[in-house]
Design a protein around this motif. Structure first.
Motif, PDB file in Angstrom:
ATOM      1  N   LEU A  43      22.538 -10.417  10.333  1.00  0.00           N
ATOM      2  CA  LEU A  43      23.640 -10.429   9.369  1.00  0.00           C
ATOM      3  C   LEU A  43      25.000 -10.405  10.057  1.00  0.00           C
ATOM      4  N   ASN A  44      25.111  -9.703  11.178  1.00  0.00           N
ATOM      5  CA  ASN A  44      26.382  -9.646  11.900  1.00  0.00           C
ATOM      6  C   ASN A  44      26.754 -10.991  12.526  1.00  0.00           C
ATOM      7  N   GLU A  45      25.777 -11.833  12.783  1.00  0.00           N
ATOM      8  CA  GLU A  45      26.045 -13.161  13.339  1.00  0.00           C
ATOM      9  C   GLU A  45      26.602 -14.119  12.296  1.00  0.00           C
ATOM     10  N   LYS A  46      26.368 -13.832  11.033  1.00  0.00           N
ATOM     11  CA  LYS A  46      26.839 -14.699   9.949  1.00  0.00           C
ATOM     12  C   LYS A  46      28.294 -14.381   9.625  1.00  0.00           C
ATOM     13  N   LYS A  47      29.024 -15.407   9.234  1.00  0.00           N
ATOM     14  CA  LYS A  47      30.459 -15.268   8.977  1.00  0.00           C
ATOM     15  C   LYS A  47      30.748 -14.266   7.855  1.00  0.00           C
ATOM     16  N   ASP A  48      30.045 -14.378   6.750  1.00  0.00           N
ATOM     17  CA  ASP A  48      30.293 -13.482   5.612  1.00  0.00           C
ATOM     18  C   ASP A  48      29.279 -12.327   5.536  1.00  0.00           C
ATOM     19  N   HIS A  49      28.527 -12.127   6.590  1.00  0.00           N
ATOM     20  CA  HIS A  49      27.533 -11.050   6.695  1.00  0.00           C
ATOM     21  C   HIS A  49      26.498 -11.096   5.569  1.00  0.00           C
ATOM     22  N   SER A  50      26.123 -12.316   5.169  1.00  0.00           N
ATOM     23  CA  SER A  50      25.070 -12.465   4.162  1.00  0.00           C
ATOM     24  C   SER A  50      24.187 -13.652   4.534  1.00  0.00           C
ATOM     25  N   ILE A  51      22.974 -13.639   3.997  1.00  0.00           N
ATOM     26  CA  ILE A  51      22.011 -14.684   4.331  1.00  0.00           C
ATOM     27  C   ILE A  51      21.021 -14.824   3.177  1.00  0.00           C
ATOM     28  N   HIS A  52      20.486 -16.020   2.996  1.00  0.00           N
ATOM     29  CA  HIS A  52      19.453 -16.232   1.991  1.00  0.00           C
ATOM     30  C   HIS A  52      18.157 -15.568   2.455  1.00  0.00           C
ATOM     31  N   TYR A  53      17.387 -15.127   1.494  1.00  0.00           N
ATOM     32  CA  TYR A  53      16.150 -14.395   1.761  1.00  0.00           C
ATOM     33  C   TYR A  53      15.184 -15.192   2.640  1.00  0.00           C
ATOM     34  N   GLN A  54      14.951 -16.464   2.294  1.00  0.00           N
ATOM     35  CA  GLN A  54      14.000 -17.286   3.046  1.00  0.00           C
ATOM     36  C   GLN A  54      14.469 -17.529   4.476  1.00  0.00           C
ATOM     37  N   GLU A  55      15.777 -17.706   4.646  1.00  0.00           N
ATOM     38  CA  GLU A  55      16.322 -17.906   5.989  1.00  0.00           C
ATOM     39  C   GLU A  55      16.146 -16.650   6.837  1.00  0.00           C
ATOM     40  N   LEU A  56      16.347 -15.491   6.201  1.00  0.00           N
ATOM     41  CA  LEU A  56      16.139 -14.224   6.914  1.00  0.00           C
ATOM     42  C   LEU A  56      14.684 -14.081   7.355  1.00  0.00           C
ATOM     43  N   LEU A  57      13.759 -14.456   6.492  1.00  0.00           N
ATOM     44  CA  LEU A  57      12.341 -14.393   6.863  1.00  0.00           C
ATOM     45  C   LEU A  57      12.048 -15.250   8.094  1.00  0.00           C
ATOM     46  N   LEU A  58      12.565 -16.465   8.107  1.00  0.00           N
ATOM     47  CA  LEU A  58      12.337 -17.360   9.247  1.00  0.00           C
ATOM     48  C   LEU A  58      12.944 -16.808  10.535  1.00  0.00           C
ATOM     49  N   LEU A  59      14.183 -16.314  10.446  1.00  0.00           N
ATOM     50  CA  LEU A  59      14.833 -15.781  11.647  1.00  0.00           C
ATOM     51  C   LEU A  59      14.131 -14.521  12.155  1.00  0.00           C
ATOM     52  N   LEU A  60      13.706 -13.660  11.242  1.00  0.00           N
ATOM     53  CA  LEU A  60      12.961 -12.459  11.660  1.00  0.00           C
ATOM     54  C   LEU A  60      11.656 -12.842  12.346  1.00  0.00           C
ATOM     55  N   GLN A  61      10.964 -13.812  11.781  1.00  0.00           N
ATOM     56  CA  GLN A  61       9.701 -14.265  12.378  1.00  0.00           C
ATOM     57  C   GLN A  61       9.921 -14.794  13.790  1.00  0.00           C
ATOM     58  N   ASN A  62      10.960 -15.597  13.975  1.00  0.00           N
ATOM     59  CA  ASN A  62      11.232 -16.182  15.290  1.00  0.00           C
ATOM     60  C   ASN A  62      11.674 -15.145  16.309  1.00  0.00           C
ATOM     61  N   ARG A  63      12.514 -14.213  15.898  1.00  0.00           N
ATOM     62  CA  ARG A  63      13.084 -13.260  16.852  1.00  0.00           C
ATOM     63  C   ARG A  63      12.141 -12.117  17.209  1.00  0.00           C
ATOM     64  N   THR A  64      11.156 -11.868  16.404  1.00  0.00           N
ATOM     65  CA  THR A  64      10.281 -10.721  16.659  1.00  0.00           C
ATOM     66  C   THR A  64       8.890 -11.132  17.141  1.00  0.00           C
ATOM     67  N   GLN A  65       8.737 -12.372  17.569  1.00  0.00           N
ATOM     68  CA  GLN A  65       7.421 -12.838  18.035  1.00  0.00           C
ATOM     69  C   GLN A  65       6.944 -12.077  19.270  1.00  0.00           C
ATOM     70  N   THR A  66       7.863 -11.660  20.100  1.00  0.00           N
ATOM     71  CA  THR A  66       7.476 -11.031  21.364  1.00  0.00           C
ATOM     72  C   THR A  66       7.209  -9.532  21.247  1.00  0.00           C
ATOM     73  N   LEU A  67       7.441  -8.951  20.074  1.00  0.00           N
ATOM     74  CA  LEU A  67       7.178  -7.524  19.901  1.00  0.00           C
ATOM     75  C   LEU A  67       5.679  -7.240  19.980  1.00  0.00           C
ATOM     76  N   ASN A  68       5.352  -6.121  20.573  1.00  0.00           N
ATOM     77  CA  ASN A  68       3.948  -5.734  20.712  1.00  0.00           C
ATOM     78  C   ASN A  68       3.574  -4.818  19.545  1.00  0.00           C
ATOM     79  N   ILE A  69       3.123  -5.420  18.449  1.00  0.00           N
ATOM     80  CA  ILE A  69       2.725  -4.669  17.259  1.00  0.00           C
ATOM     81  C   ILE A  69       1.247  -4.935  17.030  1.00  0.00           C
ATOM     82  N   THR A  70       0.481  -3.864  16.905  1.00  0.00           N
ATOM     83  CA  THR A  70      -0.959  -4.030  16.697  1.00  0.00           C
ATOM     84  C   THR A  70      -1.446  -3.159  15.546  1.00  0.00           C
ATOM     85  N   GLN A  71      -2.473  -3.640  14.884  1.00  0.00           N
ATOM     86  CA  GLN A  71      -3.193  -2.876  13.874  1.00  0.00           C
ATOM     87  C   GLN A  71      -4.670  -3.005  14.221  1.00  0.00           C
TER      88      GLN A  71
END
Length: 126
Positions: A43-71
């Motif tokens: 959100l801080n990278e965006k000019k008006d600090h807002s983003i569409h829901y679907q775009e946020l989902l895509l960016l979160l998916q891309n940026r967190t791929q390297t996290l080590n999360i297991t179940q």
């Protein structure tokens, strides 16, 4: 005899629901902290600090791929963690104080401005 049957039925219901054993490699609070950090970063990278829901989902998916999360020792994504533990990204955003979800034609996620900051104020420096 009846008590044994009732206890057995309770055991079956609990085991089917999956809430009895929490087998993630991070706590719910740690997951919320990590998610909040990434969402605020986006959100801080965006000019008006807002983003569409679907775009946020895509960016979160891309940026967190390297996290080590297991179940149960199987690799999972941060979005899977959020869906499983919180129900959905919407519920997580509602739990975060600094971020709001605006419903309308399209769902928009926005960073809340602090109450003591006035956007229309001018500061004169001499």
């Amino acid at each position: 005899m009846e008590v044994k049957i009732i206890n057995f039925l309770k055991y079956i219901i609990q085991s089917k629901m999956g809430h009895k054993n929490y087998k993630w490699n991070m706590s719910k609070e740690k997951g919320k902290e990590i998610s909040t950090k990434y969402i605020k970063e986006i959100l801080n990278e965006k000019k008006d600090h807002s983003i569409h829901y679907q775009e946020l989902l895509l960016l979160l998916q891309n940026r967190t791929q390297t996290l080590n999360i297991t179940q149960n020792k199987k690799p999972k994504t941060l979005l899977t963690f959020i869906r499983t533990v919180y129900g959905s990204l919407e519920y997580l955003i509602e739990a975060i104080d600094d971020i709001e979800l605006i419903y309308g034609k399209e769902r928009i996620i926005k960073l809340r401005e602090p109450e003591n900051v006035h956007v229309n104020e001018w500061i004169l420096v001499e």
